[in-house]
Design a protein around this motif. Structure first.
Motif, PDB file in Angstrom:
ATOM      1  N   HIS A   1      -4.034   2.681  -7.320  1.00 41.39           N
ATOM      2  CA  HIS A   1      -3.758   1.345  -6.814  1.00 41.39           C
ATOM      3  C   HIS A   1      -4.942   0.437  -7.130  1.00 41.39           C
ATOM      4  O   HIS A   1      -6.082   0.893  -7.180  1.00 41.39           O
ATOM      5  CB  HIS A   1      -3.537   1.359  -5.302  1.00 41.39           C
ATOM      6  N   ASP A   2      -4.665  -0.843  -7.319  1.00 35.33           N
ATOM      7  CA  ASP A   2      -5.753  -1.790  -7.550  1.00 35.33           C
ATOM      8  C   ASP A   2      -6.315  -2.345  -6.244  1.00 35.33           C
ATOM      9  O   ASP A   2      -7.443  -2.847  -6.215  1.00 35.33           O
ATOM     10  CB  ASP A   2      -5.273  -2.958  -8.429  1.00 35.33           C
ATOM     11  N   TYR A   3      -5.552  -2.283  -5.170  1.00 33.72           N
ATOM     12  CA  TYR A   3      -6.072  -2.802  -3.897  1.00 33.72           C
ATOM     13  C   TYR A   3      -7.124  -1.851  -3.330  1.00 33.72           C
ATOM     14  O   TYR A   3      -7.152  -0.654  -3.630  1.00 33.72           O
ATOM     15  CB  TYR A   3      -4.952  -3.066  -2.885  1.00 33.72           C
TER      16      TYR A   3
ATOM     17  N   ARG B   1      -7.411  -7.578  -3.112  1.00 32.26           N
ATOM     18  CA  ARG B   1      -6.758  -7.906  -4.385  1.00 32.26           C
ATOM     19  C   ARG B   1      -5.259  -8.050  -4.126  1.00 32.26           C
ATOM     20  O   ARG B   1      -4.637  -7.164  -3.542  1.00 32.26           O
ATOM     21  CB  ARG B   1      -6.998  -6.795  -5.402  1.00 32.26           C
ATOM     22  N   ILE B   2      -4.691  -9.159  -4.597  1.00 37.75           N
ATOM     23  CA  ILE B   2      -3.269  -9.382  -4.362  1.00 37.75           C
ATOM     24  C   ILE B   2      -2.438  -9.241  -5.632  1.00 37.75           C
ATOM     25  O   ILE B   2      -1.236  -8.990  -5.564  1.00 37.75           O
ATOM     26  CB  ILE B   2      -3.021 -10.763  -3.726  1.00 37.75           C
TER      27      ILE B   2
ATOM     28  N   TRP C   1       1.988  -7.222  -8.613  1.00 40.41           N
ATOM     29  CA  TRP C   1       1.431  -7.590  -7.311  1.00 40.41           C
ATOM     30  C   TRP C   1       1.048  -6.349  -6.513  1.00 40.41           C
ATOM     31  O   TRP C   1       1.812  -5.388  -6.426  1.00 40.41           O
ATOM     32  CB  TRP C   1       2.440  -8.434  -6.532  1.00 40.41           C
ATOM     33  N   SER C   2      -0.132  -6.390  -5.915  1.00 43.41           N
ATOM     34  CA  SER C   2      -0.614  -5.290  -5.089  1.00 43.41           C
ATOM     35  C   SER C   2      -0.381  -5.552  -3.603  1.00 43.41           C
ATOM     36  O   SER C   2      -0.617  -4.678  -2.771  1.00 43.41           O
ATOM     37  CB  SER C   2      -2.122  -5.070  -5.319  1.00 43.41           C
ATOM     38  N   MET C   3       0.074  -6.770  -3.283  1.00 42.00           N
ATOM     39  CA  MET C   3       0.285  -7.158  -1.892  1.00 42.00           C
ATOM     40  C   MET C   3       1.626  -7.873  -1.778  1.00 42.00           C
ATOM     41  O   MET C   3       1.969  -8.709  -2.623  1.00 42.00           O
ATOM     42  CB  MET C   3      -0.850  -8.067  -1.416  1.00 42.00           C
ATOM     43  N   GLY C   4       2.377  -7.547  -0.743  1.00 43.45           N
ATOM     44  CA  GLY C   4       3.676  -8.176  -0.522  1.00 43.45           C
ATOM     45  C   GLY C   4       3.551  -9.495   0.218  1.00 43.45           C
ATOM     46  O   GLY C   4       2.455  -9.895   0.651  1.00 43.45           O
ATOM     47  N   LEU C   5       4.679 -10.184   0.382  1.00 44.59           N
ATOM     48  CA  LEU C   5       4.689 -11.458   1.087  1.00 44.59           C
ATOM     49  C   LEU C   5       4.315 -11.307   2.560  1.00 44.59           C
ATOM     50  O   LEU C   5       3.944 -12.283   3.220  1.00 44.59           O
ATOM     51  CB  LEU C   5       6.079 -12.102   0.969  1.00 44.59           C
ATOM     52  N   ASN C   6       4.417 -10.084   3.080  1.00 46.20           N
ATOM     53  CA  ASN C   6       4.048  -9.828   4.474  1.00 46.20           C
ATOM     54  C   ASN C   6       2.548  -9.629   4.657  1.00 46.20           C
ATOM     55  O   ASN C   6       2.076  -9.395   5.766  1.00 46.20           O
ATOM     56  CB  ASN C   6       4.796  -8.610   5.011  1.00 46.20           C
TER      57      ASN C   6
ATOM     58  N   SER D   1      -0.603  -4.333   1.794  1.00 41.90           N
ATOM     59  CA  SER D   1      -0.747  -3.730   0.473  1.00 41.90           C
ATOM     60  C   SER D   1       0.510  -2.958   0.110  1.00 41.90           C
ATOM     61  O   SER D   1       1.118  -2.305   0.963  1.00 41.90           O
ATOM     62  CB  SER D   1      -1.964  -2.802   0.451  1.00 41.90           C
ATOM     63  N   ASP D   2       0.920  -3.041  -1.136  1.00 49.46           N
ATOM     64  CA  ASP D   2       2.170  -2.437  -1.580  1.00 49.46           C
ATOM     65  C   ASP D   2       1.901  -1.116  -2.303  1.00 49.46           C
ATOM     66  O   ASP D   2       1.418  -1.110  -3.438  1.00 49.46           O
ATOM     67  CB  ASP D   2       2.893  -3.404  -2.518  1.00 49.46           C
TER      68      ASP D   2
END
Length: 241
Positions: free
Chosen positions: A139-141, A154-155, A204-209, A212-213
């Motif tokens: 993961h990048d996050y 990171r998003i 994307w590493s992050m969701g709208l919520n 982290s995804d």
């Protein structure tokens, strides 16, 4: 010793020459744009390919003399260390190089495409993968607090491919899609993106919520033939400079 200095001086001269040449070529291409922002070459595939090619070659020329063995982030300390998880070589552009017109043009296009302000981006990292080199799925996050202090989490990631004629070296997303694809010559489940010069992948590493995804996990498949060059731009929640 004298020979080493000669080789270093020669590499430096060649690198500077390539950068200057690319800047002149970019200036020529930019003349095709009016002050109004209208692009005379926007429907000209040949001009677009030419522009992207110079950008790719410039990033490679800047990076080549400073390549070092790539590292991964220690989740406890937030610092980088060498690992068999990642066997490429790479470097980060510095703040002065970030001001180069050709680099600014790249970053502006990334910002427009991702809708994330340029100041939220980290410095571009350039990577080279030689035959048999890879990057295991990751993961990048960040999973540590050390790296969150500057710019937050990171998003998103923009992954740009800088070279052609590469066998293998796909970017592999094991949790994307329901099909199968070739990853370094092996069939795997998920989605694989073939490295093609001038192409880029935004994920994307992050969701709208704001969470982290975990489905953003991805890896670099082993290169079978040729050299895979890529550039990575990570974007954060807040400004990084």
């Amino acid at each position: 010793m004298d020979r080493s200095r000669y080789i270093l001086a020669l590499l430096t001269f060649v690198t500077i020459g390539m950068i200057i040449g690319s800047l002149f070529q970019l200036a020529f291409i930019n003349r095709l744009e009016e002050p109004s922002g209208i692009l005379h070459w926007e429907n000209d595939n040949e001009a677009t390919t030419l522009r992207l090619g110079y950008e790719c070659d410039t990033l490679k020329a800047i990076a080549r003399p400073r390549l070092q063995v790539s590292t991964v982030v220690d989740t406890k300390t937030g610092k980088g260390f060498k690992s068999e998880v990642r066997t490429s070589s790479g470097m980060f552009l510095n703040n002065d190089e970030r001001k180069f017109p050709i680099v600014q043009a790249i970053e502006k296009r990334i910002s427009v495409f991702s809708q994330i302000p340029p100041e939220n981006g980290e410095l571009i990292q350039v990577l080279r993968y030689e035959p048999s080199q890879y990057y295991r799925p990751h993961h990048d996050y960040f999973a540590d607090t050390f790296n969150l202090k500057r710019g937050g989490q990171r998003i998103a990631t923009m992954l740009m491919y800088l070279s052609d004629n590469v066998e293998g070296g796909e970017t592999f997303f094991p949790m994307a899609g329901n099909g199968e694809c070739s990853c370094g010559g092996k069939m795997v489940k998920g989605l694989c993106v073939k490295p093609t010069k001038g192409d880029a992948v935004l994920f994307w590493s992050m969701g709208l919520n704001g969470e982290s995804d975990p489905k953003s996990i991805h890896g670099g498949c082993a290169v079978l033939k040729g050299e895979k060059w890529s550039a990575t731009k990570w974007m954060r929640q807040k400004t990084t400079f």
